[in-house]
Design a protein around this motif. Sequence first.
Motif, PDB file in Angstrom:
ATOM      1  N   VAL A  15      25.200   6.293  54.842  1.00 30.06           N
ATOM      2  CA  VAL A  15      24.855   6.629  56.224  1.00 30.06           C
ATOM      3  C   VAL A  15      23.887   7.822  56.227  1.00 30.06           C
ATOM      4  O   VAL A  15      22.891   7.846  56.957  1.00 30.06           O
ATOM      5  N   THR A  16      24.165   8.789  55.355  1.00 27.30           N
ATOM      6  CA  THR A  16      23.285   9.959  55.247  1.00 27.30           C
ATOM      7  C   THR A  16      21.887   9.552  54.781  1.00 27.30           C
ATOM      8  O   THR A  16      20.879  10.016  55.331  1.00 27.30           O
ATOM      9  N   ALA A  17      21.838   8.691  53.760  1.00 32.89           N
ATOM     10  CA  ALA A  17      20.531   8.231  53.259  1.00 32.89           C
ATOM     11  C   ALA A  17      19.756   7.536  54.369  1.00 32.89           C
ATOM     12  O   ALA A  17      18.541   7.736  54.530  1.00 32.89           O
ATOM     13  N   LEU A  18      20.468   6.745  55.159  1.00 30.83           N
ATOM     14  CA  LEU A  18      19.821   6.010  56.254  1.00 30.83           C
ATOM     15  C   LEU A  18      19.303   6.978  57.317  1.00 30.83           C
ATOM     16  O   LEU A  18      18.145   6.868  57.765  1.00 30.83           O
ATOM     17  N   LEU A  19      20.142   7.946  57.704  1.00 29.29           N
ATOM     18  CA  LEU A  19      19.734   8.901  58.732  1.00 29.29           C
ATOM     19  C   LEU A  19      18.547   9.744  58.258  1.00 29.29           C
ATOM     20  O   LEU A  19      17.634  10.037  59.034  1.00 29.29           O
ATOM     21  N   THR A  20      18.567  10.114  56.970  1.00 33.68           N
ATOM     22  CA  THR A  20      17.454  10.901  56.427  1.00 33.68           C
ATOM     23  C   THR A  20      16.155  10.100  56.498  1.00 33.68           C
ATOM     24  O   THR A  20      15.103  10.622  56.891  1.00 33.68           O
ATOM     25  N   THR A  21      16.245   8.836  56.132  1.00 35.71           N
ATOM     26  CA  THR A  21      15.043   7.981  56.177  1.00 35.71           C
ATOM     27  C   THR A  21      14.536   7.855  57.614  1.00 35.71           C
ATOM     28  O   THR A  21      13.324   7.934  57.862  1.00 35.71           O
ATOM     29  N   LEU A  22      15.462   7.688  58.551  1.00 29.92           N
ATOM     30  CA  LEU A  22      15.038   7.572  59.960  1.00 29.92           C
ATOM     31  C   LEU A  22      14.389   8.873  60.425  1.00 29.92           C
ATOM     32  O   LEU A  22      13.416   8.848  61.190  1.00 29.92           O
ATOM     33  N   ALA A  23      14.918  10.012  59.944  1.00 31.17           N
ATOM     34  CA  ALA A  23      14.322  11.309  60.317  1.00 31.17           C
ATOM     35  C   ALA A  23      12.903  11.426  59.752  1.00 31.17           C
ATOM     36  O   ALA A  23      12.006  11.962  60.412  1.00 31.17           O
ATOM     37  N   VAL A  24      12.703  10.915  58.532  1.00 32.02           N
ATOM     38  CA  VAL A  24      11.358  10.943  57.932  1.00 32.02           C
ATOM     39  C   VAL A  24      10.401  10.108  58.795  1.00 32.02           C
ATOM     40  O   VAL A  24       9.289  10.547  59.129  1.00 32.02           O
ATOM     41  N   TYR A  25      10.860   8.932  59.197  1.00 37.81           N
ATOM     42  CA  TYR A  25       9.982   8.044  59.978  1.00 37.81           C
ATOM     43  C   TYR A  25       9.873   8.476  61.438  1.00 37.81           C
ATOM     44  O   TYR A  25       9.090   7.909  62.192  1.00 37.81           O
ATOM     45  N   HIS A  26      10.640   9.483  61.829  1.00 42.74           N
ATOM     46  CA  HIS A  26      10.434  10.105  63.135  1.00 42.74           C
ATOM     47  C   HIS A  26       9.142  10.923  63.103  1.00 42.74           C
ATOM     48  O   HIS A  26       8.501  11.145  64.126  1.00 42.74           O
ATOM     49  N   GLN A  27       8.741  11.376  61.903  1.00 39.63           N
ATOM     50  CA  GLN A  27       7.553  12.220  61.743  1.00 39.63           C
ATOM     51  C   GLN A  27       6.319  11.443  61.297  1.00 39.63           C
ATOM     52  O   GLN A  27       5.205  11.941  61.413  1.00 39.63           O
TER      53      GLN A  27
END
Lengths: 260, 254
Positions: free
Chosen positions: A37-49
């Motif tokens: 879940v953390t890996a997924l959220l981190t990836t989504l945060a990257v693609y927010h930028q």
Amino acid sequence: MRLFRLLGATFSLALRRSFAHRVNFVFDVAQSVIGIVTALLTTLAVYHQTSSLAGWSRAQALVLIGIFAVVSGVRAALIEPSLSRFVGTIRDGTLDEVLLRPAPTWFSVTCREQTPLALGQTLLGLGILITGVAGLPYRPGPAAILVAVVLIGCAVALSWAFSLVVASLGFWAGRFELAPLTASLWDVGRYPAGVYGRSLQTVLTYVIPLAGMITLPAQALTGHDPVTSLVAGVSLTVGLVALALLLFRRGLRRYTGATS
Amino acid sequence: MTRLLQLFRLGVVRQFLSWSGAWWFVVALAAGQILPPLIGLAVWRTVFPGSAQVSTYYLALLFTVATTASYENHTFSQGIYKGTLADELVKPQPVIMLPLSENVAVRAWIGLVAVPVIVLVGAMLTVPFEPGALLVALPFWLGAGLLRFLFTWCLAMTAFWSERVHAITAFGTTTLYLLGGNAVPINLLPSFWGDLARLLPFYSMLGLPADAAAGQAVQAGTAAIVQIGWLVLLGLAARTLWLRGLRRFTAVGG
């Protein structure tokens, strides 16, 4: 076939042990999914930028995270529990007990302990993988899917071989407790190998293939040439598995046991 | 007070020497601490190529992560499980001396391994640091070290009630990784999540000193109040857990 039956029997025992205590069961399930879940959220945060990371779109990155989770689940359930404690068994001599079992030693060493609930990561990963594939602008063909499945199998084998190599170093230096290092290094596979720069990317794909083992199957599904990925993945796997078994056998000759 | 300080110093020296026998394990632990920020640095430098801010932040974060590392789930919890905590209970000193001195000793070892790597990465990236910013970051770094110790010690004390202390600590470390500014710098989170993260203890443990050292806009007064508030809360939580846990502790043969 006999080895598969043995694997099934030890897995079944481990599964029953997991269900024995309700509170432990809840913690084990939760632990198995929180990392993904953390890996997924981190990836989504990257693609927010950004819309592209090292040439990978958000959907392609989801495919990568999905494959990472699938392989991580198998690794955490079947490979890590035994091999991360292997050096300790060399040091205190409890490896003796494994040597007496009527099965290949490399197999007994790998199947000593299992944490079946970690396969929750694999299930979660399959969901992320399917979501990622659904978001791609094209559908991967049957050949690409087949290549990806083979390469995911190669990734599991590579992961096992890498852990066995690290564990086997304990035959030469019993104080080498490198399991925490292996666990940390594993995380480099969360992202496309391209983020690590050209020279490091080559090392992480072909020398210590931690990023490559996840990136290659993901590439097969996301439109890269599947034949190149297949050749690279299978060659790497055969090479590292052979090296791991060779190192393990050489190391085993040095083992003197608890009572000698 | 002087006696306690002397006992603490002796405890640190004893633990430091004791851990020297496991130097390979220390290297592995140090790698475990510094690899996630290095991966973060690689990812965010790809997103923002050539950004000095990203590099400075992650270099400061590397230092913070390595020098505030806490492993009470491996050290203190094992004493509970094996019953060796009983030895500490009969010594004429507060029991917190044991985890605190071991914590400082392990941090010193991890720092020794990590600092050369940090210097090397810094030299490769030619990262600028303002002395004034480092001065502002210093009290936040000290607070972060104490906060991370209290947080991990609280989680480690769940060993009085559960056999799954590693799973419980894994929750804590994963949340710290996500919301502490390691996976994503808090300034790059969507504004709602960023504002929320600044109020949680995790940012005070990692991202705050790194942001301050990198010279990024930090509301020092508010940040200090949040950090001190969490220090008091976690201090009280640790005290409560210790007193309640001790009642359950039966030791070997008890």
